[in-house]
Scaffold this motif. Structure first.
Motif, PDB file in Angstrom:
ATOM      1  N   GLY A 268       0.956  -1.105  -0.008  1.00 54.10           N
ATOM      2  CA  GLY A 268      -0.185   0.120  -0.009  1.00 54.10           C
ATOM      3  C   GLY A 268       0.931   1.075  -0.041  1.00 54.10           C
ATOM      4  O   GLY A 268       2.096   1.237   0.215  1.00 54.10           O
ATOM      5  N   LYS A 269       0.329   2.508  -0.233  1.00 55.01           N
ATOM      6  CA  LYS A 269       0.679   3.765  -0.211  1.00 55.01           C
ATOM      7  C   LYS A 269       0.022   4.700   0.776  1.00 55.01           C
ATOM      8  O   LYS A 269      -1.205   4.571   0.927  1.00 55.01           O
ATOM      9  CB  LYS A 269       0.812   4.291  -1.691  1.00 55.01           C
ATOM     10  N   LYS A 270       0.686   5.525   1.433  1.00 50.68           N
ATOM     11  CA  LYS A 270      -0.075   6.567   2.249  1.00 50.68           C
ATOM     12  C   LYS A 270       0.232   7.892   1.659  1.00 50.68           C
ATOM     13  O   LYS A 270       1.124   8.043   0.880  1.00 50.68           O
ATOM     14  CB  LYS A 270       0.635   6.394   3.738  1.00 50.68           C
ATOM     15  N   ALA A 271      -0.706   8.947   1.991  1.00 48.67           N
ATOM     16  CA  ALA A 271      -0.463   9.890   1.168  1.00 48.67           C
ATOM     17  C   ALA A 271       0.734  10.719   1.559  1.00 48.67           C
ATOM     18  O   ALA A 271       1.312  11.667   0.666  1.00 48.67           O
ATOM     19  CB  ALA A 271      -1.776  11.094   1.716  1.00 48.67           C
TER      20      ALA A 271
ATOM     21  N   ARG B 192       4.801   0.132   0.745  1.00 47.23           N
ATOM     22  CA  ARG B 192       5.111  -0.367   2.054  1.00 47.23           C
ATOM     23  C   ARG B 192       4.014  -1.268   2.358  1.00 47.23           C
ATOM     24  O   ARG B 192       3.184  -1.673   1.779  1.00 47.23           O
ATOM     25  CB  ARG B 192       4.866   1.058   3.077  1.00 47.23           C
ATOM     26  N   PHE B 193       4.293  -2.066   3.513  1.00 48.90           N
ATOM     27  CA  PHE B 193       3.568  -3.108   4.163  1.00 48.90           C
ATOM     28  C   PHE B 193       2.291  -2.192   4.756  1.00 48.90           C
ATOM     29  O   PHE B 193       2.439  -1.084   5.235  1.00 48.90           O
ATOM     30  CB  PHE B 193       4.138  -3.849   5.162  1.00 48.90           C
ATOM     31  N   ILE B 194       1.208  -3.009   4.851  1.00 48.73           N
ATOM     32  CA  ILE B 194       0.108  -2.506   5.471  1.00 48.73           C
ATOM     33  C   ILE B 194       0.324  -2.746   7.029  1.00 48.73           C
ATOM     34  O   ILE B 194       0.814  -3.763   7.408  1.00 48.73           O
ATOM     35  CB  ILE B 194      -1.353  -3.207   4.898  1.00 48.73           C
ATOM     36  N   GLY B 195      -0.355  -1.676   7.643  1.00 48.87           N
ATOM     37  CA  GLY B 195      -0.048  -1.805   9.212  1.00 48.87           C
ATOM     38  C   GLY B 195      -0.365  -0.572  10.049  1.00 48.87           C
ATOM     39  O   GLY B 195      -0.783   0.338   9.328  1.00 48.87           O
ATOM     40  N   GLY B 196      -0.006  -0.596  11.326  1.00 52.42           N
ATOM     41  CA  GLY B 196      -0.393   0.674  11.915  1.00 52.42           C
ATOM     42  C   GLY B 196      -0.336   0.341  13.340  1.00 52.42           C
ATOM     43  O   GLY B 196       0.429  -0.747  13.708  1.00 52.42           O
TER      44      GLY B 196
ATOM     45  N   ILE C 252      -4.641   4.639   3.995  1.00 51.12           N
ATOM     46  CA  ILE C 252      -3.890   4.128   2.717  1.00 51.12           C
ATOM     47  C   ILE C 252      -4.795   4.534   1.544  1.00 51.12           C
ATOM     48  O   ILE C 252      -5.899   4.666   1.347  1.00 51.12           O
ATOM     49  CB  ILE C 252      -4.034   2.506   2.674  1.00 51.12           C
ATOM     50  N   ILE C 253      -4.091   5.185   0.615  1.00 50.01           N
ATOM     51  CA  ILE C 253      -4.560   5.835  -0.661  1.00 50.01           C
ATOM     52  C   ILE C 253      -4.398   4.889  -2.046  1.00 50.01           C
ATOM     53  O   ILE C 253      -5.098   5.192  -2.871  1.00 50.01           O
ATOM     54  CB  ILE C 253      -3.965   7.234  -0.825  1.00 50.01           C
ATOM     55  N   ASP C 254      -3.671   4.030  -1.934  1.00 50.91           N
ATOM     56  CA  ASP C 254      -3.443   3.039  -2.955  1.00 50.91           C
ATOM     57  C   ASP C 254      -3.154   1.785  -2.575  1.00 50.91           C
ATOM     58  O   ASP C 254      -2.348   1.476  -1.625  1.00 50.91           O
ATOM     59  CB  ASP C 254      -2.200   3.641  -4.111  1.00 50.91           C
ATOM     60  N   LEU C 255      -3.588   0.975  -3.293  1.00 50.95           N
ATOM     61  CA  LEU C 255      -3.115  -0.710  -3.230  1.00 50.95           C
ATOM     62  C   LEU C 255      -2.848  -1.483  -4.253  1.00 50.95           C
ATOM     63  O   LEU C 255      -3.549  -0.998  -5.350  1.00 50.95           O
ATOM     64  CB  LEU C 255      -4.586  -1.504  -2.561  1.00 50.95           C
ATOM     65  N   ASP C 256      -1.923  -2.476  -4.359  1.00 48.73           N
ATOM     66  CA  ASP C 256      -1.963  -3.234  -5.625  1.00 48.73           C
ATOM     67  C   ASP C 256      -0.988  -4.513  -5.024  1.00 48.73           C
ATOM     68  O   ASP C 256      -0.293  -4.668  -4.150  1.00 48.73           O
ATOM     69  CB  ASP C 256      -1.009  -2.313  -6.318  1.00 48.73           C
TER      70      ASP C 256
END
Length: 298
Positions: A178-181, A187-191, A260-264
């Motif tokens: 994913g991408k963050k703004a 990057r990996f998804i997470g938080g 998250i602004i984009d996933l692929d």
């Protein structure tokens, strides 16, 4: 005559009328009064925001003749009771004591040798609600600003735990990123892990669903952990340490949500070149290196 001992916390920004009635009631029955302030092992928490010295000064300002001593919390009620008795006898070896407190304070947990007296509640004074009333108040004074510094400098340096997730599909030949703004890199998804999470595996699943939507996955498997050079904490003493988990995609339609602004989906074999070309977030380089070495260089 026995010495009166009040055992309490006084975790309020000022001595309210209930405190004053309590002190007056005990003083009227004794020539000497001692206040033992409970000291939590957790500094700077919402339940225990004031350290011992702050509360001692608050009491001493209005009652300079009262003796104030600290008594530390302990996981064992028996040991705590022994420590309390030993404290009183070591400071005042020739005196006898009568301990005062409410039904919900120390009395149910005390098993020492001194007499205890249960005191009624003095008015409708709730320390938790009183702290909440002042929690968001800002005062324009040097003392207020100095107090903020004191509170932060007297906390332990913290580690913030986060979770990251490597979601695989097609026999682990592809991975979801994913991408963050704030950072236009993959990057990996997470938080952040939440206090409500039962464990880090639950935190990882929650974060994956919050940022990618509901889907069916396998159980989380722990991979590794790393200190993260997060841009928000680079100049801070506090740091982030993340735990990386992996799982396999079963069914669903991942969609970018939350921050998250984009996933692929990407081929796992493309990750080394993506690292070389600078397409991967700097914060996650070490995590990607680990996964590449584990899953591509077998």
């Amino acid at each position: 005559m026995k010495t009166g001992v009040i055992i309490a916390r006084f975790q309020t920004p000022y001595l309210h009328e209930g405190h004053r009635q309590l002190i007056k009631q005990v003083r009227d029955s004794h020539n000497k009064l001692i206040i033992l302030l409970g000291v939590s092992p957790i500094t700077g928490s919402r339940k225990n925001p004031y350290d011992y010295h702050t509360r001692e000064k608050m009491i001493k300002k209005d009652y300079p003749e009262i003796i104030v001593l600290p008594v530390s919390d302990h996981p064992s009620d028996r040991v705590w009771s022994e420590n309390l008795d030993n404290l009183l006898k070591s400071v005042f070896p020739s005196e006898h004591f009568c301990l005062y407190g409410s039904r919900d304070s120390f009395i149910p947990y005390y098993s020492g040798k001194f007499e205890t007296v249960e005191l009624p509640e003095h008015g409708d004074y709730n320390a938790t609600e009183l702290r909440k009333q002042y929690a968001d108040k800002v005062f324009d004074s040097n003392d207020f600003r100095a107090g903020i510094l004191y509170a932060y400098y007297n906390q332990y340096t913290k580690v913030y735990p986060t979770v990251d997730i490597a979601l695989f599909r097609n026999n682990r030949t592809e991975i979801l990123l994913g991408k963050k703004a704030v950072n236009n890199k993959w990057r990996f998804i997470g938080g952040f892990s939440d206090p409500e999470d039962a464990d880090y595996e639950s935190a990882a699943k929650r974060e994956l669903m919050e940022e990618c939507g509901e889907m069916e996955i396998t159980e989380m498997t722990y991979e590794t952990s790393r200190k993260i050079n997060d841009w928000r904490y680079r100049n801070e003493a506090d740091k982030i340490i993340t735990l990386l988990f992996s799982c396999d995609f079963i069914a669903g339609s991942p969609a970018a949500q939350d921050d998250i602004i984009d996933l692929d989906w990407f081929k796992l074999s493309d990750l080394p070149q993506m690292l070389t070309d600078g397409f991967i977030s700097d914060e996650h380089h070490e995590l990607f290196d680990f996964m590449i070495n584990k899953y591509l260089k077998k």
